[in-house]
Design an enzyme around this catalytic site. Structure first.
Site, mmCIF file in Angstrom:
data_model
loop_
_atom_site.group_PDB
_atom_site.id
_atom_site.type_symbol
_atom_site.label_atom_id
_atom_site.label_comp_id
_atom_site.label_asym_id
_atom_site.label_seq_id
_atom_site.Cartn_x
_atom_site.Cartn_y
_atom_site.Cartn_z
ATOM 1 N N LYS A 113 -9.075 -6.094 11.929
ATOM 2 C CA LYS A 113 -8.328 -5.455 11.023
ATOM 3 C C LYS A 113 -8.601 -3.871 11.656
ATOM 4 O O LYS A 113 -9.837 -3.469 11.181
ATOM 5 C CB LYS A 113 -8.526 -5.848 9.700
ATOM 6 N N GLY A 146 0.754 -1.392 -0.049
ATOM 7 C CA GLY A 146 -0.140 -0.128 0.091
ATOM 8 C C GLY A 146 0.816 1.138 -0.011
ATOM 9 O O GLY A 146 0.583 2.276 -0.305
ATOM 10 N N ASN A 147 1.976 1.025 0.488
ATOM 11 C CA ASN A 147 2.998 2.330 0.815
ATOM 12 C C ASN A 147 3.660 2.675 -0.923
ATOM 13 O O ASN A 147 4.194 3.704 -0.665
ATOM 14 C CB ASN A 147 3.961 1.904 1.646
ATOM 15 N N LYS A 193 -4.387 -8.436 1.307
ATOM 16 C CA LYS A 193 -4.069 -8.052 -0.266
ATOM 17 C C LYS A 193 -2.992 -9.278 -0.728
ATOM 18 O O LYS A 193 -3.139 -9.493 -2.068
ATOM 19 C CB LYS A 193 -3.571 -6.818 -0.485
ATOM 20 N N LYS A 199 2.938 -12.576 4.290
ATOM 21 C CA LYS A 199 3.261 -12.617 2.983
ATOM 22 C C LYS A 199 3.711 -14.004 2.939
ATOM 23 O O LYS A 199 3.765 -14.650 1.948
ATOM 24 C CB LYS A 199 4.582 -11.603 2.829
#
Lengths: 318, 318
Positions: free
Chosen positions: B130, B12-13, B215, B277
């Site tokens: 979340k 997202g960054n 994501k 991840k």
């Protein structure tokens, strides 16, 4: 199977009526109703592209940008249009999937974030005319014009409002993908709010511009470039009328482009209402388009059978 | 030509650094830089799908919904995710088109508004974890929990914050269209923010839910369903490490799923950071995935040559 390719342009109000504030529930319910009303187009032999306006939705988004500007930097209008394509695409896509599933049709629906190229030297950039967002006091307007380089115009009764250019669509960047996808049998939702306007710079790269493209004209441009068999422009009335709302009112059922252009030049169609739809129809038919229907969503099933709506063709059918 | 299909998941960054507020200019500049850094993937023999997070962006959008709520009804979280897919898709799509045009590559880019099916009985719905959006005082939190049926949690230092469920992705509804499009040579941007979560009801229709999908996991699910040759998960560090940030730190270059699962079980990977991840990589490789690379965007060109990054495969290469 011989397929017919339809491009259907929904009004911005299809997802939000003027009386509604714009909650998720309202927008989703409207999307469900709209997609049920489009069900006469859900036939295996029809390929379908859906485009839509975004007036009330992008109005809400720009208002949110302004009201929250002390905490979050307001995004530019092009990004707001893209945001409206996202939320409205999500609602319409889900409603259309549901309409398909209820009928046990195994087809998919996809929304494309659509960018539309306009000319950097389009005369519209010198004469912004399209109002967007809320009304401001003269004081506020002065500050915004200075700080944000907005063009603003006074409306005698309601105050000051931002106006942006409405340049002509040159080409839809994603037209090839839209065509590929629709030929695969999927329903494509695109050109939301007329698409996000971009200009191409001398080095061929693109740059977004703060403007709004007429969604009917952008839909007509797309319909021509993907060689649609029929462009359907949905509006609030079942037919195009001459002498609209006068004792001499006359509804048009079948009309050729020559006749329609004459009516347009005679001033029969109101600016900001029927006129842009007529211009979009004429644009499409002047650019290899075959057939345009202008009608309301309620008359769509009959219009597809040739029994309602205004049907426009390049030549009189024999 | 033999093509290789890559799915690349951006953090997202990549579009908004923690130090930035999120203006249009910042997001567009970041998108341009990110797409230039992805240029080693712009080869005719590579097919490319780009997915991305949306943390800071959807945070801004939800904050705008709240700050403007007296004037505009706040949209639900699913619609906010779709809005972030719209604006971020627009920025990335334009930046990627520009990266292609600068190299005189004639390829197109399209952003799909992506919906991802989750189980209505996913245990996550009973345990929202979340955090989304801003912090509130205890007073405000009480009102929001009562009026909006939010679940909120107190952070000792910063106040109360909304928490939402993070259910597992079951399938990406638009996976077929994404695959079709990418096989045609176009670059597809999708699964933004993990996709918009929806559940399928007993009558087969869909309903959006207020939740957030990881994501990386959603990207891994998509990569499996479209039979990608390689899933690349981009993060802030060049390699996956054991004993991260300790004197015993050891970088992993090549690792099998068996070894990686053992490291995961031993607690080497931090929750909310490297752990999801690793879980996404293992999920992909357990579901017919072939190859996963975890690295940072700066190391990507070398990683594609096998000279950097952490490469994960089901079995040790001979």
């Amino acid at each position: 199977m011989e397929h017919e390719l339809f491009v259907v342009a929904l009004g911005g109000n299809a997802l939000l009526a003027p009386s509604q504030k714009g909650s998720t529930e309202e927008q989703m319910r409207n999307a469900e109703r709209t997609c049920e009303q489009l069900s006469s187009l859900l036939k295996p032999e029809f390929h379908l592209v859906i485009t839509h306006g975004n007036g009330p939705q992008v109005g809400n988004i720009t208002l949110q940008q302004e009201l929250a500007c002390a905490e979050v930097p307001p995004l530019s209008l092009d990004a707001c249009v893209a945001m409206s394509e996202g939320s409205m695409g999500h609602f319409l896509q889900m409603a259309m999937l549901n309409a398909l599933r209820r009928r046990r049709y195994r087809r998919y629906v996809v929304t494309c974030i659509t960018q539309v190229v306009v000319r950097p030297d389009d005369p519209a950039f010198k004469r912004p005319t399209k109002p967007v967002g809320q009304f401001y006091t003269q004081e506020q307007a002065k500050t915004l014009m200075a700080q944000r380089a907005w063009t603003m115009r006074e409306d005698a009764k309601r105050g000051w409002r931002r106006v942006v250019p409405s340049p002509k669509p040159l080409k839809v960047i994603q037209r090839h993908m839209i065509k590929t996808q629709v030929l695969f049998g999927d329903i494509v939702i695109c050109v939301g709010g007329g698409g996000v306007p971009v200009v191409q710079l001398p080095d061929k790269t693109y740059k977004a511009v703060e403007a709004v493209i007429d969604k009917d004209l952008a839909s007509a441009n797309l319909a021509s470039s993907i060689r649609a068999d029929c462009l359907i422009i949905l509006t609030a009335v079942p037919n195009v009328c001459l002498n609209y709302k006068t004792p001499q009112e006359k509804t048009l059922a079948q009309v050729t482009t020559g006749e329609l252009r004459r009516h347009l030049d005679e001033g029969h169609f109101a600016e900001g209402s029927m006129r842009p739809k007529i211009e979009a129809a004429l644009y499409h038919l002047a650019n290899e388009g075959r057939r345009v229907i202008i009608t309301d969503i309620e008359s769509l099933p009959k219009a597809l059978q040739g029994k309602a709506g205004t049907h426009i063709a390049r030549y009189q059918e024999p």
